[in-house]
Design a protein around this motif. Structure first.
Motif: not given
Length: 570
Positions: A208-227
């Motif tokens: 929202e602050a336009d401070r992300l140069p690229s959109e990180p895919d936080l879904a890549a962390l869901l393997d750890l979240v599941a465990v």
């Protein structure tokens, strides 16, 4: 007080709001768990609760965004169990994905620092010169440690899910769905889930602050979240099932982090068929073993590694530590059962609450001992060990039965006997505490009295909940696979169990304590295995059993087997 184990069938009315792709058997299973439709039975990531209602998020995201923008040193302070380790890895990986350049982690040593962010750990962290500490899976009870960190000029963000005490610690921000008045609809998030939600909020604020140069895919962390979610035995409500399902899909597709992929391999599991049960019984114990017997930094390094070779080496070390833990645990469980026998406590005259201690026990394994004895006796159980060899301080771990809130019971003891317990914390089914060895007898009496007062007779009904009987046409490989993959199953969303009467056509003992049986019902012939089912006596000729229907991957083809969880003469 005497407990009784019985089989009780669930009410199963599947309703009609199901697509044809869901087998009738699964419709019945889902409905019995309150899921009347596919969107509840198999929630998707799109169905996740938004983070907005989580209290403290605004301040928390402000702290993290400031630290990222000004290249401040963020230290994630983990915990020495699987939830804490995965939450730590999610925090480190996620903040780096969001642009943080100076992120490191620390984790207490159980034998040196005690639990959580202690004063001793803060003193050690001074060498890292942190600007912001972020606790994961703990912090809500770390008053003195947080005060010590604040006195050094550090900021502190607490992310936790444990129940708070009467007062909150002096942190700069606290995110915990179980704070009084917190409006987040699900109170079941594990510590790793809370940290994941904080990252979602930070990403949104940066976007929202336009401070992300690229959109990180936080879904890549869901393997750890599941465990971490499965390992911590939090109830798998719809929100947690969406998180765990997404993480399992990544692991099954080979998209997990290098450390989890390596742990799957050393545990002898097949990634493409991985289940929540595999997480609970194969992956989590190997991660937990580091925190129990060595240092959880080993487990966290495995989860942070992106080098498959290094991850495999670390996974093999964890595998070896876990084997050591299994042997130590068995010896301690044997000791605990001998303690009960020497005390003359038989199953029929057992006290309402059990309190066990041995000066030779390891403090990292007492939780597993309490869990095993709780399962065998169906009693709230606390196991104690010296905090360190020769110490006059004891560390205890408590496990409870459904309906008996163990943390509330400890709070009742603390209120009635101020100063008896030095510190305690936890939730309904599990808790930890510390006290002086000289106070053990007084605590044992106080806990037994509290359990006697709070334990209702119906809580002693050790029920095996059954989804009913399968007819002869339902014993198929297709149904076994559908049941395996229809979850995730776990705490609060139990794996399907069925019951019925069978003739015992043949039996033999395997592995000294397991019972292998051939069962018959009319023309039907089925293989069954009852782990831990050999009690030295020949099984009755006809049994009523509660069982899970599973694919028999050892035999392959269309083979199935019944995994027996309870057996009684018919």
């Amino acid at each position: 007080m005497k407990s009784v184990r019985t089989i009780r069938r669930r009410d199963c009315e599947p309703g009609s709001d199901w697509p044809d792709s869901v087998p009738p058997l699964l419709r019945r299973i889902y409905a019995a768990r309150g899921a009347y439709g596919l969107h509840l039975a198999r929630p998707r990531l799109a169905d996740l609760l938004p983070p907005d209602a989580l209290g403290g998020l605004g301040t928390a995201t402000g702290l993290l965004i400031d630290a990222i923008a000004n290249d401040r040193h963020i230290v994630i302070v983990g915990d020495f169990d699987c939830d804490g380790a995965t939450a730590c890895a999610v925090g480190v990986r996620g903040l780096r994905m969001l642009g943080a350049r100076h992120v490191s982690y620390a984790v207490p040593n159980r034998m040196v620092h005690g639990y959580g962010l202690s004063v001793a750990l803060v003193d050690e962290l001074a060498a890292l010169s942190p600007d912001l500490l972020v606790t994961v899976d703990h912090g809500i009870a770390c008053h003195t440690g947080i005060a010590a960190a604040k006195a050094r000029g550090w900021r502190v963000l607490v992310t936790d899910h444990h129940l708070p005490g009467e007062r909150l610690p002096p942190a700069d921000a606290i995110v915990n769905p179980n704070l009084p008045g917190d409006a987040f609809p699900s109170k079941m998030l594990a510590g790793v889930g809370v940290m994941f939600y904080v990252l979602l909020a930070v990403r949104r604020a940066l976007r929202e602050a336009d401070r992300l140069p690229s959109e990180p895919d936080l879904a890549a962390l869901l393997d750890l979240v599941a465990v971490g979610t499965v390992a911590d035995l939090v109830p798998l409500d719809a929100n947690n099932r969406a998180l765990v399902s997404a993480g399992l899909r990544r692991l099954r597709a080979g998209q997990g982090c290098a450390g989890l992929n390596a742990l799957i391999e050393v545990a002898g599991r097949e990634a493409s068929r991985l289940t929540a049960s595999d997480i609970g019984f194969a992956l989590a114990p190997r991660i937990n073993a580091a925190g129990r017997l060595e240092h959880m930094a080993l487990g966290i390094e495995c989860l942070l590694s992106d080098d498959p070779r290094q991850a495999r080496e670390l996974a093999e070390i964890l595998h070896g530590i876990n084997a050591e833990r299994q042997g130590l645990q068995q010896n301690m469980v044997d000791d605990a059962e001998a303690l009960l026998q020497r005390a003359g406590i038989a199953h029929g005259n057992m006290p309402a609450g059990l309190c066990l201690y041995d000066g030779e026990w390891h403090p990292g394994v007492v939780g597993l001992v309490a869990s095993k004895l709780k399962e065998r006796t169906h009693r709230p159980t606390i196991a104690f060990a010296p905090s360190e060899p020769g110490s006059g301080s004891l560390r205890g771990s408590a496990r409870s039965i459904p309906g008996f809130h163990i943390r509330d019971a400890l709070a009742a003891v603390d209120a009635a006997h101020p100063g008896l317990i030095e510190r305690f914390g936890g939730h309904a089914m599990a808790a930890g505490l510390s006290l002086q060895a000289a106070s053990l007898d007084a605590f044992r009496a106080a806990f037994a009295a509290a359990a006697e007062r709070l334990l209702l007779p119906e809580m002693l009904m050790d029920e095996v909940l059954s989804d009913g009987e399968l007819d002869g046409t339902e014993f198929t490989r297709e149904n076994a696979v559908a049941l395996r993959d229809g979850g995730p199953w776990g705490q609060g969303y139990q794996e399907p169990v069925f019951d019925g009467e069978f003739d015992v056509l043949a039996w033999r003992v395997v592995g000294e304590k397991h019972l292998k049986v051939e069962l018959g019902r009319g023309a039907l012939r089925l293989n069954g295995i009852h782990f831990g089912g050999w009690d030295g006596a020949e099984p009755a000729a006809r049994l009523r059993i509660a069982y899970r229907l599973e694919p028999d991957d050892y035999r392959g083809g269309q083979a199935i087997q019944l995994v027996i969880v309870h057996a009684e003469p018919a």
